[in-house]
Scaffold this motif. Structure first.
Motif, PDB file in Angstrom:
ATOM      1  N   ASP A 102       7.314   2.924   1.344  1.00  0.00           N
ATOM      2  CA  ASP A 102       6.530   1.945   0.602  1.00  0.00           C
ATOM      3  C   ASP A 102       7.479   0.885   0.043  1.00  0.00           C
ATOM      4  O   ASP A 102       8.637   1.178  -0.277  1.00  0.00           O
ATOM      5  N   LYS A 110      -3.178   1.921   1.643  1.00  0.00           N
ATOM      6  CA  LYS A 110      -2.109   2.117   2.635  1.00  0.00           C
ATOM      7  C   LYS A 110      -1.602   3.568   2.606  1.00  0.00           C
ATOM      8  O   LYS A 110      -1.592   4.237   3.636  1.00  0.00           O
ATOM      9  N   SER A 111      -1.183   4.023   1.438  1.00  0.00           N
ATOM     10  CA  SER A 111      -0.641   5.384   1.324  1.00  0.00           C
ATOM     11  C   SER A 111      -1.695   6.432   1.652  1.00  0.00           C
ATOM     12  O   SER A 111      -1.414   7.427   2.332  1.00  0.00           O
ATOM     13  N   ILE A 140       3.152  -2.475   7.650  1.00  0.00           N
ATOM     14  CA  ILE A 140       1.838  -2.798   7.083  1.00  0.00           C
ATOM     15  C   ILE A 140       2.046  -3.684   5.863  1.00  0.00           C
ATOM     16  O   ILE A 140       2.646  -3.270   4.871  1.00  0.00           O
ATOM     17  N   THR A 166      -5.021  -1.188  -1.449  1.00  0.00           N
ATOM     18  CA  THR A 166      -5.907  -1.283  -0.286  1.00  0.00           C
ATOM     19  C   THR A 166      -5.878  -0.019   0.570  1.00  0.00           C
ATOM     20  O   THR A 166      -6.340  -0.016   1.707  1.00  0.00           O
ATOM     21  N   TYR A 206       7.391   7.522   5.770  1.00  0.00           N
ATOM     22  CA  TYR A 206       6.708   6.400   5.130  1.00  0.00           C
ATOM     23  C   TYR A 206       7.595   5.768   4.073  1.00  0.00           C
ATOM     24  O   TYR A 206       8.109   6.449   3.183  1.00  0.00           O
ATOM     25  N   MET A 255      -5.040  -1.480  10.707  1.00  0.00           N
ATOM     26  CA  MET A 255      -4.022  -0.519  10.278  1.00  0.00           C
ATOM     27  C   MET A 255      -4.260   0.843  10.914  1.00  0.00           C
ATOM     28  O   MET A 255      -3.314   1.478  11.412  1.00  0.00           O
ATOM     29  N   THR A 301      -4.239   6.195   3.675  1.00  0.00           N
ATOM     30  CA  THR A 301      -4.498   6.232   5.114  1.00  0.00           C
ATOM     31  C   THR A 301      -3.396   6.973   5.859  1.00  0.00           C
ATOM     32  O   THR A 301      -3.665   7.769   6.774  1.00  0.00           O
ATOM     33  N   ILE A 332      -3.395  -6.220   6.146  1.00  0.00           N
ATOM     34  CA  ILE A 332      -4.592  -5.688   5.497  1.00  0.00           C
ATOM     35  C   ILE A 332      -4.936  -6.554   4.293  1.00  0.00           C
ATOM     36  O   ILE A 332      -4.058  -7.092   3.617  1.00  0.00           O
ATOM     37  N   GLN A 345     -10.233  -1.587   7.280  1.00  0.00           N
ATOM     38  CA  GLN A 345      -8.806  -1.580   7.639  1.00  0.00           C
ATOM     39  C   GLN A 345      -8.599  -1.034   9.051  1.00  0.00           C
ATOM     40  O   GLN A 345      -7.690  -0.240   9.311  1.00  0.00           O
ATOM     41  N   SER A 348       5.500  -0.313   4.426  1.00  0.00           N
ATOM     42  CA  SER A 348       4.439  -1.133   3.839  1.00  0.00           C
ATOM     43  C   SER A 348       5.027  -1.988   2.734  1.00  0.00           C
ATOM     44  O   SER A 348       6.099  -1.696   2.199  1.00  0.00           O
TER      45      SER A 348
END
Length: 369
Positions: free
Chosen positions: A155, A55-56, A47, A53, A153, A29, A58, A219, A26, A197
């Protein structure tokens, strides 16, 4: 976000977070997130990709990696004690009056926006009754106040109410959050890296909103069995003994933290040759990108990448490595198409810069030195 590298040993006193440097794959990202930390004015990252994958993981790992920042201890907005642009109005007035500001160290906040959050929860609320009866601006800060000088963030941002997305993007762009109720107006600094994301299967954002995100990272689920096994083994090792795993990664974590802090300092001295600026704008023009956001973001992202790698002059290769991230979501497309994976942007870039086509974009192999 700070010019001082903190001792990462303080992680032992907090909830363990999977280390950023141990995340496998990734790269697109990770690069987009680091560039936004170096220059938050890039405008955040969208993202999009498969579920599960990382996301959270990272994003939390990046917030955990960043050094502590100096804040005014009694201020609810994480105001800077030295930078007037990062001060609330109250703190700025106190500083002008020569008042000594109490300073505290605070970890960079990573604020999760719940999908069902209301505008009051996000922006904050004014107690009208108290304001009218006592003559004071009674304000209850919201999530934007908590996220100031940190990371916000969201989601499943494509499932969020469009009006709320507008509010977030306006605050991210202006650096301020303004709440107005019944003729009473209160504002506070809201400078944060906005990270959204989502899964394309659950719907896309409107083009007008997509365009407001500085970068767009795609991603995909890792396909190589060996790499999948490596990811599973690392995660298992971390879950069984988090502190031992963190100790193994400490040297790399400290080195990357130092690199990001130095890049933030170096950013002001990075220059882009005028000829390259013209070619960047030519790429945007040929790609039929509306407005000038694409031009601005490519310039900023290329400078941030140059600063990250310890250089002071942007090269063609720097532009190549960020151009798809900055433009893929700004292209005009058929309503039935999904966001372009980068082929069109790469093709236009190669044409404008007179380069031979490549089978893979260089950015897919980007690593941190």
């Amino acid at each position: 976000m700070s010019s001082t590298v903190s001792d990462l040993s303080s992680m032992s006193t907090r909830r363990a977070v999977f280390p950023f440097t141990a995340i496998v794959g990734q790269e697109e990202m990770k690069l987009a997130l680091m560039l936004n930390v170096i220059d938050p004015k890039i405008g955040g990252v969208m993202i999009m990709g498969d579920r599960g994958t990382g996301k959270s993981t990272t994003i939390r790992a990046l917030a955990d990696l960043l050094p502590e920042i100096d804040v005014v201890a009694d201020d609810p907005y994480n105001s800077s004690p030295t930078d007037p642009e990062l001060m609330s109005d109250d703190v700025r007035d106190r500083a002008r009056n020569g008042e000594s500001l109490p300073i505290a160290k605070r970890h960079v906040q990573m604020v999760d926006l719940p999908l069902g959050a209301t505008e009051d929860r996000v922006c904050g609320t004014i107690d009208i009754e108290k304001a009218l009866s006592e003559g004071v601006k009674a304000f209850e800060p919201g999530l934007l106040a908590k996220a100031n000088r940190g990371i916000l963030y969201v989601d499943e941002v494509n499932l969020l109410d469009d009006h709320l997305v507008d509010v977030l993007l306006d605050s991210a762009a202006s650096g301020w959050n303004t709440v107005e109720r019944e003729g009473i107006s209160i504002r506070h600094p809201a400078r944060f890296v906005l990270v959204g994301s989502g899964n394309p299967e659950e719907g896309e954002l409107r083009p007008q909103l997509l365009d407001r995100f500085g970068m767009h990272a795609e991603i995909r689920t890792v396909k190589e069995p060996e790499l999948r096994v490596q990811i599973v083994e690392q995660r298992t090792e971390f879950d069984q003994n988090p502190q031992a795993f963190l100790d193994q990664c400490r040297t790399e974590q400290e080195a990357l933290q130092r690199q990001l802090v130095e890049a933030q300092t170096r950013l002001k001295s990075v220059v882009v040759d005028r000829e390259l600026k013209v070619k960047i704008s030519e790429v945007c023009s040929q790609a039929d990108v509306d407005g000038l956001r694409g031009d601005i973001v490519i310039n900023r992202a290329a400078k941030a990448l140059t600063a990250l790698e310890g250089r002071s002059e942007v090269t063609v290769d720097d532009i190549r490595r960020v151009v798809v991230l900055c433009l893929r979501h700004r292209l005009r497309k058929d309503p039935l198409e999904s966001i372009d994976s980068g082929y069109k942007v790469e093709k236009i870039f190669n044409s404008v810069f007179g380069l031979a086509p490549q089978e893979e974009m260089v950015q897919n192999g980007v690593g941190v030195r």
